[in-house]
Design a protein around this motif. Structure first.
Motif, PDB file in Angstrom:
ATOM      1  N   ARG A   1      43.580 -44.412  15.127  1.00 19.29           N
ATOM      2  CA  ARG A   1      43.516 -44.877  13.843  1.00 19.29           C
ATOM      3  C   ARG A   1      44.757 -44.301  12.893  1.00 19.29           C
ATOM      4  O   ARG A   1      45.250 -44.981  11.974  1.00 19.29           O
TER       5      ARG A   1
ATOM      6  N   HIS B   1      49.862 -49.356  10.432  1.00 18.80           N
ATOM      7  CA  HIS B   1      50.836 -48.476  10.843  1.00 18.80           C
ATOM      8  C   HIS B   1      52.102 -48.527  10.452  1.00 18.80           C
ATOM      9  O   HIS B   1      52.868 -48.678  11.310  1.00 18.80           O
TER      10      HIS B   1
ATOM     11  N   HIS C   1      38.110 -47.390   1.302  1.00 13.60           N
ATOM     12  CA  HIS C   1      38.204 -47.973   2.838  1.00 13.60           C
ATOM     13  C   HIS C   1      37.043 -47.340   3.740  1.00 13.60           C
ATOM     14  O   HIS C   1      37.021 -46.057   3.693  1.00 13.60           O
ATOM     15  N   ILE C   2      36.355 -48.109   4.486  1.00 13.01           N
ATOM     16  CA  ILE C   2      35.385 -47.522   5.319  1.00 13.01           C
ATOM     17  C   ILE C   2      35.774 -48.076   7.018  1.00 13.01           C
ATOM     18  O   ILE C   2      36.483 -49.041   7.268  1.00 13.01           O
ATOM     19  N   ALA C   3      35.561 -47.298   7.930  1.00 14.36           N
ATOM     20  CA  ALA C   3      35.825 -47.477   9.251  1.00 14.36           C
ATOM     21  C   ALA C   3      35.199 -48.749   9.761  1.00 14.36           C
ATOM     22  O   ALA C   3      35.692 -49.358  10.771  1.00 14.36           O
ATOM     23  N   LEU C   4      33.804 -49.033   9.371  1.00 11.27           N
ATOM     24  CA  LEU C   4      33.079 -50.088  10.075  1.00 11.27           C
ATOM     25  C   LEU C   4      34.139 -51.604   9.952  1.00 11.27           C
ATOM     26  O   LEU C   4      33.874 -52.209  10.868  1.00 11.27           O
TER      27      LEU C   4
ATOM     28  N   ALA D   1      37.038 -57.166  13.375  1.00 15.95           N
ATOM     29  CA  ALA D   1      37.780 -55.929  13.006  1.00 15.95           C
ATOM     30  C   ALA D   1      39.155 -56.329  12.426  1.00 15.95           C
ATOM     31  O   ALA D   1      39.844 -57.171  12.902  1.00 15.95           O
TER      32      ALA D   1
ATOM     33  N   PHE E   1      45.046 -52.324  12.073  1.00 15.07           N
ATOM     34  CA  PHE E   1      45.845 -51.577  11.141  1.00 15.07           C
ATOM     35  C   PHE E   1      47.261 -51.830  10.987  1.00 15.07           C
ATOM     36  O   PHE E   1      47.630 -52.658  11.990  1.00 15.07           O
TER      37      PHE E   1
ATOM     38  N   PHE F   1      38.136 -42.049   9.832  1.00 17.63           N
ATOM     39  CA  PHE F   1      39.394 -42.423  10.175  1.00 17.63           C
ATOM     40  C   PHE F   1      40.284 -41.397  10.817  1.00 17.63           C
ATOM     41  O   PHE F   1      41.336 -41.636  11.129  1.00 17.63           O
TER      42      PHE F   1
ATOM     43  N   TYR G   1      33.458 -53.255  22.807  1.00 17.41           N
ATOM     44  CA  TYR G   1      34.294 -52.791  21.577  1.00 17.41           C
ATOM     45  C   TYR G   1      35.140 -51.458  22.070  1.00 17.41           C
ATOM     46  O   TYR G   1      36.158 -51.410  21.849  1.00 17.41           O
TER      47      TYR G   1
ATOM     48  N   ASP H   1      29.166 -45.283   5.685  1.00 15.02           N
ATOM     49  CA  ASP H   1      30.041 -45.416   6.691  1.00 15.02           C
ATOM     50  C   ASP H   1      30.114 -43.931   7.312  1.00 15.02           C
ATOM     51  O   ASP H   1      30.271 -43.846   8.693  1.00 15.02           O
TER      52      ASP H   1
ATOM     53  N   ARG I   1      37.666 -52.746  24.541  1.00 14.30           N
ATOM     54  CA  ARG I   1      38.777 -53.308  23.793  1.00 14.30           C
ATOM     55  C   ARG I   1      39.776 -52.241  22.856  1.00 14.30           C
ATOM     56  O   ARG I   1      40.936 -52.182  23.007  1.00 14.30           O
TER      57      ARG I   1
ATOM     58  N   TYR J   1      37.047 -51.924  10.645  1.00 19.25           N
ATOM     59  CA  TYR J   1      38.207 -51.801  11.633  1.00 19.25           C
ATOM     60  C   TYR J   1      37.483 -51.913  13.011  1.00 19.25           C
ATOM     61  O   TYR J   1      38.111 -51.598  13.897  1.00 19.25           O
ATOM     62  N   THR J   2      36.113 -52.274  12.935  1.00 18.79           N
ATOM     63  CA  THR J   2      35.504 -52.206  14.378  1.00 18.79           C
ATOM     64  C   THR J   2      34.596 -53.555  14.646  1.00 18.79           C
ATOM     65  O   THR J   2      34.295 -54.038  13.635  1.00 18.79           O
ATOM     66  N   GLY J   3      34.315 -53.888  15.796  1.00 21.04           N
ATOM     67  CA  GLY J   3      33.480 -54.935  15.909  1.00 21.04           C
ATOM     68  C   GLY J   3      34.339 -56.415  16.065  1.00 21.04           C
ATOM     69  O   GLY J   3      35.418 -56.388  16.091  1.00 21.04           O
ATOM     70  N   ASP J   4      33.516 -57.361  15.931  1.00 26.14           N
ATOM     71  CA  ASP J   4      33.945 -58.560  16.176  1.00 26.14           C
ATOM     72  C   ASP J   4      35.004 -59.223  15.189  1.00 26.14           C
ATOM     73  O   ASP J   4      36.188 -59.822  15.658  1.00 26.14           O
TER      74      ASP J   4
ATOM     75  N   GLN K   1      27.866 -45.075  10.529  1.00 27.12           N
ATOM     76  CA  GLN K   1      28.701 -46.158  11.522  1.00 27.12           C
ATOM     77  C   GLN K   1      28.655 -45.638  13.007  1.00 27.12           C
ATOM     78  O   GLN K   1      28.696 -46.463  14.056  1.00 27.12           O
TER      79      GLN K   1
ATOM     80  N   CYS L   1      37.965 -42.287   1.090  1.00 24.75           N
ATOM     81  CA  CYS L   1      37.902 -43.063   2.235  1.00 24.75           C
ATOM     82  C   CYS L   1      36.929 -42.244   3.257  1.00 24.75           C
ATOM     83  O   CYS L   1      36.831 -41.163   2.889  1.00 24.75           O
ATOM     84  N   SER L   2      36.624 -42.987   4.164  1.00 19.94           N
ATOM     85  CA  SER L   2      35.509 -42.330   5.091  1.00 19.94           C
ATOM     86  C   SER L   2      36.158 -41.406   6.074  1.00 19.94           C
ATOM     87  O   SER L   2      37.319 -41.487   6.293  1.00 19.94           O
TER      88      SER L   2
ATOM     89  N   ILE M   1      48.220 -46.734   6.706  1.00 19.31           N
ATOM     90  CA  ILE M   1      47.338 -47.119   7.632  1.00 19.31           C
ATOM     91  C   ILE M   1      47.011 -48.547   7.676  1.00 19.31           C
ATOM     92  O   ILE M   1      46.674 -49.271   8.619  1.00 19.31           O
TER      93      ILE M   1
END
Lengths: 369, 369
Positions: free
Chosen positions: B314, A366, A351-354, A361, A364, B309, B14, B185, B17, A356-359, B189, B305-306, A42
């Protein structure tokens, strides 16, 4: 006892041989549990897998057909599930012996004999249907009304084996010899089976030539024919077929016949009256076959062969748990593959989702591994 | 209007996007229709294929979350299905604009704009649920009570998105820094998401050291904590957690905390109170992680991990239609793959079943091509 019931109860050498062959084939099939279906990065250090695992506990309620117990228990064992069997009451004694033998076999293995259970009464069956905390799948095999009863009386997912209203359509470009042979096989070889045909559709432009030899072949095997008006113009001595016939699974030596004016009419009839089980076209016109295979909305769509091949054993799945006529999966004959599910595992390193978001980011990757 | 509803309705840059990125990812995914999953010779000249095909018409009833319409319609189009959308009434105006734009886009293609429809009233929704002759799958997204209502009021297969009671278990061999970061997170989050955690389980042998910094981090983000008796020995100022808390999806800034004495107790709690959605273990002990991943009976089982995901985008599926918490397939985040079914085609040359039964039965070759 009806003719059909007697045929179902009888565990003759052929049925027994087929059931044993099914188990041997099953032994040779790959383990369905622990198969990694997806293995994907991922992001760097964050790895996902989709892995097959057992469903849990299966409840299989089947008709008075003793070979079903021989087929189903090994499928459950091989797929890592527990199974609770309930046979039609007329097959109770045969099934008791079969389950006893299976438990004896398991007692010499690391698998507990307790994972196979047989319940014997209708009261126990009704209790099972309410145990949605403990059962993960109910597989009812039997009449349409019985399957409906199960569906309406449980919150457990049901692998529905509704009725089999299968059709054979003889196209205007059909070969006569193939048409006779396939019609006889699809109707008469084992009329009690769900994959036997109930309705013959035949194109008007060849009906006059084809119907008499087909009717003669079927009548010599004691098949009762029923026809629509145009069919009875050609075969005046047969009974009248009505809407009732188009929507009935006889499971008996009866065949309804309808003359249609086009491939499209045949497809429309099948999609309207059929049960989405298995339907065949006989034609030498590959374009017509292609349209039929694409447009008939059934689990099995065949060209120039008998509907009777719709069966997990014949498909090479080992013995089968049933044939599903629902549109969602699993569809058609269900063997091992329909008895497992999967789970997604994800392994990371904080790994945290935060992130992968926002300005700012992260993306992934994949990337399949 | 509640805080959660406001967050859901708001289509900020966000979310927009992410939704657009999802469509672009979808464009790059392979066509899910027409995939040959099995290609097998049953016997010489008798060839079976299992081929993916669209389900038919989907009914997707979603909450007041406008980006859902942007995600779902392209998934339906790409998978060859028609789709009837119904949004929560608060998102009606956003969804009208979104569907209008999608239809405008389709009008320049060979796909009819009519395959995407938006219905607007509760009365229309109730009618949809009865149209089992015309709809092939209902996907309800929303509260547990709403999903239950749909399940109880339709005969159409339901892809259930039940509630998300996700857990995070901090093992005795956990790393403190990872534990704090992942807990924050997974809870804070985006608390309204179904993959946010509702319960934190923590091993008794490390709770005294770990809980104070975790609590401080969460409380600085306005997360309300509720704890069992042992937790409140360490964090005396938090509220009491009861059985109600273990089985509740708050979807809000609340976290229940329970101290457990072993990995096994954590797994037992999750399998009893969880919703089979997504659960994480934090540990540096790979054996403990392996047991957790194998024994927790959820669609997603994670390590270090969180839980956040758990999402089709994701996972690399493109945008998702929902997350299924049923044990039967499809399970977990469902993208394109969950919107197609398959049919079996069989092409022969006058092959009949009779030749494969009885004394001189032919054998099947069952050779994959």
């Amino acid at each position: 006892m009806s003719r059909q019931l007697y045929k179902r109860l009888r565990l003759d050498e052929y049925k027994l041989r087929d059931a044993i062959t099914g188990i041997r084939d099953l032994h040779n099939l790959a383990d369905p549990v622990g198969v990694v279906q997806i293995h994907r990065e991922i992001d760097a250090g964050l790895i996902m897998k989709r892995i097959t695992c057992p469903l849990g506990v299966l409840g299989v309620i089947f008709e008075a057909r003793p070979e079903a117990a021989i087929q189903i228990a090994p499928l459950a064992i091989k797929s890592g599930n527990g199974v609770i069997l309930k046979s039609g009451k007329e097959a109770k004694h045969s099934c008791e012996v079969i389950v006893k033998v299976i438990k004896q076999g398991l007692s010499n293995t690391i698998v507990s004999p307790d994972i196979v259970q047989l319940v014997k009464t209708r009261e126990e069956t009704l209790k099972l249907l309410k145990m949605d905390r403990f059962l993960d799948l109910i597989i009812p095999r039997g009449s349409k009304s019985f399957v409906r009863f199960v569906q309406e009386n449980t919150n457990i997912p049901v692998l529905g084996h509704a009725d089999g209203i299968c059709h054979l359509y003889i196209d205007k470009a059909a070969d006569m010899e193939k048409s006779v042979a396939i019609t006889v096989d699809a109707k008469a070889q084992y009329p009690a089976a769900c994959n036997a045909i109930e309705t013959l559709l035949i194109h008007s432009s060849i009906a006059y030539g084809f119907l008499p030899p087909i009717a003669a072949a079927l009548q010599s095997l004691n098949i009762e024919l029923r026809g629509d008006k145009t069919t009875r113009d050609i075969l005046p001595n047969i009974a009248v077929a009505t809407d009732y016939d188009w929507e009935t699974e006889y499971s008996d030596l009866i065949l309804a016949i309808k003359i249609v004016d086009s491939l499209e009419d045949a497809i429309t009839h099948i999609n309207h009256y059929g049960s989405k089980h298995t339907d065949t076209i006989i034609t030498e016109d590959s374009k017509a076959a292609e349209i039929f295979l694409a447009m008939v909305d059934s689990a099995g769509v065949y060209h120039n062969c008998s509907t009777r091949f719709a069966d997990g054993f014949r498909y090479g799945f080992g013995a089968e748990v049933g044939i599903s006529t629902q549109k969602t999966l699993p569809r058609g004959p269900v063997g091992l593959e329909g008895l497992v599910t999967y789970k997604y595992t994800m392994v990371g390193n904080a790994h945290i989702a935060l992130n992968y978001t926002g300005d700012n980011a992260k993306s992934f990757t994949h990337r399949d591994l």
